[in-house]
Design a protein around this motif. Structure first.
Motif, mmCIF file in Angstrom:
data_model
loop_
_atom_site.group_PDB
_atom_site.id
_atom_site.type_symbol
_atom_site.label_atom_id
_atom_site.label_comp_id
_atom_site.label_asym_id
_atom_site.label_seq_id
_atom_site.Cartn_x
_atom_site.Cartn_y
_atom_site.Cartn_z
ATOM 1 N N ALA A 1 147.860 26.565 -47.882
ATOM 2 C CA ALA A 1 146.757 27.490 -47.586
ATOM 3 C C ALA A 1 145.463 26.692 -47.589
ATOM 4 O O ALA A 1 145.310 25.746 -48.365
ATOM 5 C CB ALA A 1 146.694 28.616 -48.607
ATOM 6 N N ILE A 2 144.517 27.051 -46.703
ATOM 7 C CA ILE A 2 143.220 26.385 -46.601
ATOM 8 C C ILE A 2 142.128 27.445 -46.670
ATOM 9 O O ILE A 2 142.178 28.449 -45.948
ATOM 10 C CB ILE A 2 143.091 25.588 -45.294
ATOM 11 C CG1 ILE A 2 144.170 24.492 -45.218
ATOM 12 C CG2 ILE A 2 141.702 24.970 -45.159
ATOM 13 C CD1 ILE A 2 144.178 23.729 -43.911
ATOM 14 N N TYR A 3 141.150 27.216 -47.541
ATOM 15 C CA TYR A 3 140.032 28.154 -47.675
ATOM 16 C C TYR A 3 138.740 27.509 -47.183
ATOM 17 O O TYR A 3 138.402 26.389 -47.571
ATOM 18 C CB TYR A 3 139.837 28.584 -49.132
ATOM 19 C CG TYR A 3 138.582 29.398 -49.324
ATOM 20 C CD1 TYR A 3 138.519 30.716 -48.896
ATOM 21 C CD2 TYR A 3 137.447 28.839 -49.909
ATOM 22 C CE1 TYR A 3 137.364 31.474 -49.049
ATOM 23 C CE2 TYR A 3 136.281 29.583 -50.065
ATOM 24 C CZ TYR A 3 136.249 30.901 -49.629
ATOM 25 O OH TYR A 3 135.093 31.629 -49.769
ATOM 26 N N CYS A 4 138.014 28.223 -46.326
ATOM 27 C CA CYS A 4 136.672 27.842 -45.892
ATOM 28 C C CYS A 4 135.812 29.107 -45.909
ATOM 29 O O CYS A 4 136.328 30.206 -45.715
ATOM 30 C CB CYS A 4 136.677 27.245 -44.485
ATOM 31 S SG CYS A 4 137.522 25.662 -44.372
ATOM 32 N N ILE A 5 134.518 28.923 -46.130
ATOM 33 C CA ILE A 5 133.623 30.084 -46.154
ATOM 34 C C ILE A 5 133.616 30.774 -44.794
ATOM 35 O O ILE A 5 133.643 31.991 -44.698
ATOM 36 C CB ILE A 5 132.206 29.645 -46.571
ATOM 37 C CG1 ILE A 5 132.236 29.132 -48.021
ATOM 38 C CG2 ILE A 5 131.223 30.800 -46.451
ATOM 39 C CD1 ILE A 5 130.929 28.541 -48.502
ATOM 40 N N SER B 41 135.360 23.404 -48.255
ATOM 41 C CA SER B 41 136.763 23.708 -47.968
ATOM 42 C C SER B 41 137.620 23.344 -49.172
ATOM 43 O O SER B 41 137.258 22.458 -49.955
ATOM 44 C CB SER B 41 137.248 22.965 -46.714
ATOM 45 O OG SER B 41 137.219 21.568 -46.931
ATOM 46 N N ARG B 42 138.740 24.058 -49.312
ATOM 47 C CA ARG B 42 139.737 23.751 -50.332
ATOM 48 C C ARG B 42 141.115 23.828 -49.695
ATOM 49 O O ARG B 42 141.399 24.747 -48.917
ATOM 50 C CB ARG B 42 139.656 24.739 -51.501
ATOM 51 C CG ARG B 42 138.514 24.458 -52.474
ATOM 52 C CD ARG B 42 138.509 25.457 -53.601
ATOM 53 N NE ARG B 42 137.468 25.135 -54.567
ATOM 54 C CZ ARG B 42 136.909 26.025 -55.370
ATOM 55 N NH1 ARG B 42 137.302 27.288 -55.324
ATOM 56 N NH2 ARG B 42 135.978 25.672 -56.228
ATOM 57 N N GLN B 43 141.995 22.854 -50.030
ATOM 58 C CA GLN B 43 143.341 22.805 -49.476
ATOM 59 C C GLN B 43 144.371 22.890 -50.595
ATOM 60 O O GLN B 43 144.255 22.184 -51.605
ATOM 61 C CB GLN B 43 143.557 21.511 -48.671
ATOM 62 C CG GLN B 43 142.715 21.447 -47.402
ATOM 63 C CD GLN B 43 141.457 20.637 -47.550
ATOM 64 O OE1 GLN B 43 141.011 20.389 -48.665
ATOM 65 N NE2 GLN B 43 140.855 20.221 -46.444
ATOM 66 N N TYR B 44 145.362 23.772 -50.420
ATOM 67 C CA TYR B 44 146.378 24.007 -51.444
ATOM 68 C C TYR B 44 147.779 23.815 -50.863
ATOM 69 O O TYR B 44 148.020 24.033 -49.670
ATOM 70 C CB TYR B 44 146.287 25.437 -51.989
ATOM 71 C CG TYR B 44 144.967 25.803 -52.607
ATOM 72 C CD1 TYR B 44 144.661 25.431 -53.912
ATOM 73 C CD2 TYR B 44 144.017 26.548 -51.901
ATOM 74 C CE1 TYR B 44 143.446 25.783 -54.498
ATOM 75 C CE2 TYR B 44 142.803 26.894 -52.469
ATOM 76 C CZ TYR B 44 142.527 26.505 -53.774
ATOM 77 O OH TYR B 44 141.328 26.848 -54.336
ATOM 78 N N VAL B 45 148.721 23.400 -51.739
ATOM 79 C CA VAL B 45 150.154 23.405 -51.421
ATOM 80 C C VAL B 45 150.840 24.246 -52.490
ATOM 81 O O VAL B 45 150.671 24.007 -53.690
ATOM 82 C CB VAL B 45 150.745 21.981 -51.396
ATOM 83 C CG1 VAL B 45 152.242 22.038 -51.093
ATOM 84 C CG2 VAL B 45 150.040 21.123 -50.357
#
Length: 580
Positions: free
Chosen positions: A95-99, A256-260
């Motif tokens: 999952a990737i989070y950006c404003i 941005s934040r990147q998750y696995v």
């Protein structure tokens, strides 16, 4: 029962246990599955870490950083007797989070590589895999699948939401916009990588056919029959006998934040299923949902709203006039580089003089903080010169803004309002170099700092002239256009006079622009800017930084003192003294 029979049974049981353990160990060497990462032994570096709930966080939102997570032990990629490399299969949930999904940092990659130490790689568009001079080198020995949320022309990206197959570099062997094919209709369904929704990816490599398949789908959906993209590439020519598998991610200027969430891998066997019910929860991002109380208050407030609706309409009209912008159809091609005027107005507190950083020949520069991303920026207001077409000017400015180098002040975008063009730059906390040369309130630069700044500007100028896709002439190299970041690195800024053209093409004759004292003598005859005229300006810049004197100064007798003559005079005295 005889003691001999009992002893034989014990020996047989011991042999069976040893055989089972041996088989289990072989399986561990070729296959694993993680439905969350609590207690999992991973090799982490950069900002990557495992949250208490088992969520692997590759980046934490901090600008221009990278993170890596690798399986701790390598896998054997030795070729079979017939010369083919082994097959492998991967499945993972990310999952990737950006404003904002269309203005995002950089992406995530799954990587198979000959090493698990990427300390020499850079963040931002380099995704923590390469640096600014080793893209495509055969000695890199890696295969990667990129989930990229940023468009970079230097790597020939197709858009800012794509999946690509990379070998030894970031110019993809094949790429596709993110999405999947419906098994029933065959239609393509788009997916947004930065939507902050968990998605799953399958990567499969067939060693016999050298076929690579990559498939993308939402979570809790069966794997689509048709892959998103395929490529034929013999990885036995790329990867070494022992390889590491893992993930890399990086951030740029935007949050941005990147998750696995989960990961499965199999060498010469399928990837085991991931138990999606056991996957860790993603942390809440963005504004909290509205309270139920509002649902009760809103009907009561309706009557009051009707009374003041006329006032609201008046305020909206005034607000629209206040933030009015100029927009034309041709600007669509520049996409996300365009900022809203109201965001820039709020960022600079109405272009308040308290936020004024400086005033130059091309306009005023204000410090600001963007309201959504909280990114610090420098906002420059320029009155448009009608002698040059605004379309061509914006096209060149935006093209130059795509150039990314550690010794450039990054251009984020632009805005147009009436007869005004507004440029949005990366904020440099230490201001311009000329203040450190001539402002007595600033600390004096030591020789090491001056040398470091000169080398940085030289590196940036070399990139402009020779290393980018086009030749860029800056045409105004001087200390006031060299800005210093928080680590006192020299960054070339103010590309307002810059021009670009193709390599191998003679630049067109144009009118003379620049600053007196930094202009090459031949421009008085040719009226033509070339890389050599930039080099002359750089030479004057070097003398000025070393000597701490301007190219042209007024003496006490109101005469002009030329820096070059002053230096030559000292040089002649020195050589005369040495020869005597």
């Amino acid at each position: 029962m005889s003691p001999l029979f009992f002893l034989i049974n014990q020996q047989l049981l011991f042999i069976l246990v040893i055989s089972f353990l041996s088989l289990a160990a072989v399986g561990d060497e070729h296959q694993f599955v993680y439905s969350g990462f609590t207690g999992v032994n991973l090799t982490l570096d950069g900002v990557a870490f495992v949250r208490p709930n088992g969520l692997l966080e590759l980046t934490n939102g901090t600008a221009r950083l990278k993170g890596h997570a690798f399986h701790p032990t390598p896998f054997s990629f030795s070729k079979t007797p017939n010369g083919t490399a082994p097959s492998f299969a991967v499945r993972f949930v990310f999952a990737i989070y950006c404003i904002q999904t269309d203005i995002c940092g950089h992406g995530t990659t799954f990587i198979v590589a000959a090493r698990n130490n990427f300390s020499d790689a850079m963040p931002t568009q380099y995704l923590g895999l390469i640096n600014d001079h080793n893209n495509g080198n055969t000695t890199n020995h890696f295969f990667a699948v990129e989930l990229d949320t940023n468009l970079n022309d230097e790597f020939k990206d197709i858009d800012n939401n794509h999946v690509g197959v990379d070998v030894n570099g970031l110019i993809s062997v094949n790429s596709s916009s993110a999405g999947y094919y419906n098994d029933k209709s065959g239609n393509f369904n788009n997916l947004t990588l930065a939507s902050y929704k968990a998605m799953q990816v399958w990567v499969e490599y067939d060693g016999d056919s050298t076929q690579i398949n990559v498939t993308l789908a939402p979570l809790n959906m069966a794997k689509p029959l048709k892959p998103l993209l395929s490529a034929a590439y013999n990885l036995s020519e790329v990867l070494t006998d022992n390889v590491y598998v893992g993930f890399s991610a990086s951030t740029g200027s935007f949050f941005s934040r990147q998750y696995v969430l989960g990961w499965s891998f199999g060498m010469n066997m399928p990837a085991l299923p991931i138990d999606t019910a056991k996957l860790p929860k993603l942390p809440h991002e963005g504004p909290r949902p509205q309270s139920k109380v509002l649902e009760i208050i809103l009907p009561i407030a309706t009557a009051a709203f009707v009374i003041i609706v006329a006032t609201i309409i008046i305020l909206l009209v005034r607000k629209r006039l206040r933030y009015a912008e100029v927009r034309e159809d041709w600007e669509v091609e520049f996409g996300p580089h365009r900022f809203l005027y109201k965001d820039l107005f709020r960022a600079t507190k109405g272009f308040n003089n308290k936020n004024l950083l400086g005033v130059g020949g091309f306009g005023r520069v204000y410090r600001g903080v963007l309201p959504d991303s909280k990114l610090e920026v420098a906002v420059k207001r320029i009155s448009h010169d009608s002698k040059q077409g605004i379309k061509e000017f914006v096209a060149e400015v935006v093209s130059i803004g795509r150039v990314q180098h550690r010794n450039f002040v990054q251009l984020y975008g632009y805005c147009r309002r009436k007869g005004e063009l507004i440029l949005v730059y990366e904020y440099m906390p230490n201001g311009s170099l000329d203040k450190y040369l001539y402002d007595r309130e600033k600390p004096t630069l030591c020789w090491e700092q001056r040398s470091h700044i000169i080398k940085g500007v030289a590196s940036g100028l070399l990139y402009l002239h020779e290393e980018w896709d086009k030749v860029i002439l800056h045409r105004d190299i001087k200390p006031s256009n060299v800005l210093l970041d928080d680590e006192m690195n020299g960054r070339i800024g103010d590309f307002g006079l810059a021009r670009l053209y193709d390599h191998g093409v003679d630049p067109q004759t144009t009118h003379v622009v620049g600053t007196i004292g930094y202009l090459a003598p031949e421009m008085a005859h040719t009226n033509k800017a070339t890389p050599l005229t930039d080099v002359f300006s750089f030479g004057m810049f070097v003398l000025e930084v070393i000597c701490g004197r301007k190219p042209i100064e007024r003496t006490a007798q109101d005469n002009e003192l030329m820096l070059v003559d002053w230096v030559l005079d000292f040089w002649q005295r020195f050589t005369h003294r040495c020869s005597g």
